[in-house]
Motif scaffolding. Sequence first.
Motif, mmCIF file in Angstrom:
data_model
loop_
_atom_site.group_PDB
_atom_site.id
_atom_site.type_symbol
_atom_site.label_atom_id
_atom_site.label_comp_id
_atom_site.label_asym_id
_atom_site.label_seq_id
_atom_site.Cartn_x
_atom_site.Cartn_y
_atom_site.Cartn_z
ATOM 1 N N TYR A 76 0.866 -1.178 0.000
ATOM 2 C CA TYR A 76 0.000 0.000 0.000
ATOM 3 C C TYR A 76 0.901 1.226 0.000
ATOM 4 C CZ TYR A 76 -4.302 2.550 1.245
ATOM 5 O OH TYR A 76 -5.400 3.373 1.244
ATOM 6 N N VAL A 77 0.797 2.037 -1.041
ATOM 7 C CA VAL A 77 1.614 3.247 -1.164
ATOM 8 C C VAL A 77 0.677 4.439 -1.319
ATOM 9 C CG1 VAL A 77 3.319 4.458 -2.600
ATOM 10 C CG2 VAL A 77 3.532 1.990 -2.223
ATOM 11 N N THR A 78 0.926 5.504 -0.541
ATOM 12 C CA THR A 78 0.047 6.665 -0.623
ATOM 13 C C THR A 78 0.589 7.720 -1.590
ATOM 14 O OG1 THR A 78 1.107 7.598 1.325
ATOM 15 C CG2 THR A 78 -0.924 6.393 1.686
ATOM 16 N N LYS A 79 -0.356 8.409 -2.251
ATOM 17 C CA LYS A 79 -0.031 9.545 -3.129
ATOM 18 C C LYS A 79 -0.054 10.796 -2.258
ATOM 19 C CE LYS A 79 -2.800 7.637 -6.946
ATOM 20 N NZ LYS A 79 -4.058 7.862 -7.676
ATOM 21 N N PRO A 80 0.777 11.780 -2.507
ATOM 22 C CA PRO A 80 1.850 11.723 -3.507
ATOM 23 C C PRO A 80 2.943 10.770 -3.037
ATOM 24 C CG PRO A 80 2.018 13.741 -2.222
ATOM 25 C CD PRO A 80 0.771 13.033 -1.768
ATOM 26 N N PHE A 81 3.550 10.083 -3.991
ATOM 27 C CA PHE A 81 4.556 9.079 -3.646
ATOM 28 C C PHE A 81 5.918 9.495 -4.174
ATOM 29 C CE2 PHE A 81 2.210 7.930 -7.469
ATOM 30 C CZ PHE A 81 3.230 7.866 -8.407
ATOM 31 N N SER A 82 6.954 8.949 -3.554
ATOM 32 C CA SER A 82 8.318 9.153 -4.028
ATOM 33 C C SER A 82 8.546 8.186 -5.185
ATOM 34 C CB SER A 82 9.307 8.868 -2.893
ATOM 35 O OG SER A 82 10.502 8.321 -3.396
ATOM 36 N N THR A 83 8.955 8.707 -6.335
ATOM 37 C CA THR A 83 9.218 7.874 -7.507
ATOM 38 C C THR A 83 10.234 6.793 -7.171
ATOM 39 O OG1 THR A 83 8.774 9.753 -8.944
ATOM 40 C CG2 THR A 83 10.014 7.948 -9.899
ATOM 41 N N ARG A 84 11.293 7.189 -6.490
ATOM 42 C CA ARG A 84 12.354 6.241 -6.143
ATOM 43 C C ARG A 84 11.826 5.118 -5.254
ATOM 44 N NH1 ARG A 84 15.498 5.764 -2.048
ATOM 45 N NH2 ARG A 84 14.885 7.726 -1.108
ATOM 46 N N GLU A 85 11.050 5.485 -4.235
ATOM 47 C CA GLU A 85 10.499 4.479 -3.329
ATOM 48 C C GLU A 85 9.516 3.560 -4.048
ATOM 49 O OE1 GLU A 85 8.866 6.252 0.235
ATOM 50 O OE2 GLU A 85 10.764 7.291 0.624
ATOM 51 N N LEU A 86 8.705 4.131 -4.941
ATOM 52 C CA LEU A 86 7.750 3.316 -5.683
ATOM 53 C C LEU A 86 8.490 2.320 -6.578
ATOM 54 C CD1 LEU A 86 4.836 2.603 -6.439
ATOM 55 C CD2 LEU A 86 5.021 4.286 -8.283
ATOM 56 N N LEU A 87 9.518 2.792 -7.280
ATOM 57 C CA LEU A 87 10.285 1.896 -8.155
ATOM 58 C C LEU A 87 10.957 0.788 -7.353
ATOM 59 C CD1 LEU A 87 11.818 4.335 -10.790
ATOM 60 C CD2 LEU A 87 10.079 2.576 -11.157
ATOM 61 N N GLU A 88 11.473 1.123 -6.174
ATOM 62 C CA GLU A 88 12.083 0.092 -5.316
ATOM 63 C C GLU A 88 11.047 -0.948 -4.934
ATOM 64 O OE1 GLU A 88 13.972 1.916 -1.906
ATOM 65 O OE2 GLU A 88 15.420 2.961 -3.183
ATOM 66 N N LYS A 89 9.847 -0.500 -4.566
ATOM 67 C CA LYS A 89 8.773 -1.401 -4.171
ATOM 68 C C LYS A 89 8.366 -2.297 -5.333
ATOM 69 C CE LYS A 89 6.527 -1.828 -0.595
ATOM 70 N NZ LYS A 89 6.973 -2.793 0.429
ATOM 71 N N VAL A 90 8.240 -1.714 -6.530
ATOM 72 C CA VAL A 90 7.869 -2.481 -7.726
ATOM 73 C C VAL A 90 8.939 -3.534 -8.019
ATOM 74 C CG1 VAL A 90 7.618 -2.329 -10.250
ATOM 75 C CG2 VAL A 90 6.384 -0.731 -8.763
ATOM 76 N N ARG A 91 10.208 -3.144 -7.965
ATOM 77 C CA ARG A 91 11.302 -4.105 -8.215
ATOM 78 C C ARG A 91 11.251 -5.257 -7.220
ATOM 79 N NH1 ARG A 91 15.018 0.765 -8.570
ATOM 80 N NH2 ARG A 91 14.851 1.380 -10.748
ATOM 81 N N GLU A 92 11.036 -4.903 -5.961
ATOM 82 C CA GLU A 92 10.966 -5.891 -4.892
ATOM 83 C C GLU A 92 9.794 -6.864 -5.138
ATOM 84 O OE1 GLU A 92 9.211 -5.215 -0.533
ATOM 85 O OE2 GLU A 92 10.990 -3.984 -0.929
ATOM 86 N N MET A 93 8.640 -6.335 -5.536
ATOM 87 C CA MET A 93 7.460 -7.179 -5.753
ATOM 88 C C MET A 93 7.582 -8.062 -6.986
ATOM 89 S SD MET A 93 4.386 -4.620 -4.618
ATOM 90 C CE MET A 93 3.088 -5.870 -4.689
ATOM 91 N N LEU A 94 8.375 -7.645 -7.962
ATOM 92 C CA LEU A 94 8.549 -8.424 -9.185
ATOM 93 C C LEU A 94 9.745 -9.383 -9.107
ATOM 94 C CD1 LEU A 94 7.786 -5.711 -11.876
ATOM 95 C CD2 LEU A 94 6.357 -7.677 -11.270
#
Length: 121
Positions: free
Chosen positions: A102-120
């Motif tokens: 669960y990520v809230t907006k506005p979000f940090s691009t860097r943190e979101l990309l890290e989360k996406v990489r981790e989930m994939l």
Amino acid sequence: MSATVLIADDEPNIVISLEFMMKREGHRVLVARDGAEALEAIRRERPALVLLDATMPVHSGFEVCEAVRADPAIRDIRILMLTAKGRETDMARGLGAGADAYVTKPFSTRELLEKVREMLA
């Protein structure tokens, strides 16, 4: 590492920036602008990850998440709820509906990309 990512959000500016980020990461991107389109795309395409907004027309992200988790054919699809609803009760509802993150907006691009990489991974 290329994966199919579904962006389910009704806010055009968010879709544009997420689409750009995911394509830059090398992913195939699908877009759904409401909950019904999102469910249809998930069933048809079986994306590796869904970036799911909580508040969308037709079905909310919470409803989409619950429907995915209730369907044995698609229940293993990873879901990252991405939403402006940042209260603890909203987070609990999202995770309770079956979101993997669960990520809230506005979000940090860097943190979101890290989360996406981790989930994939």
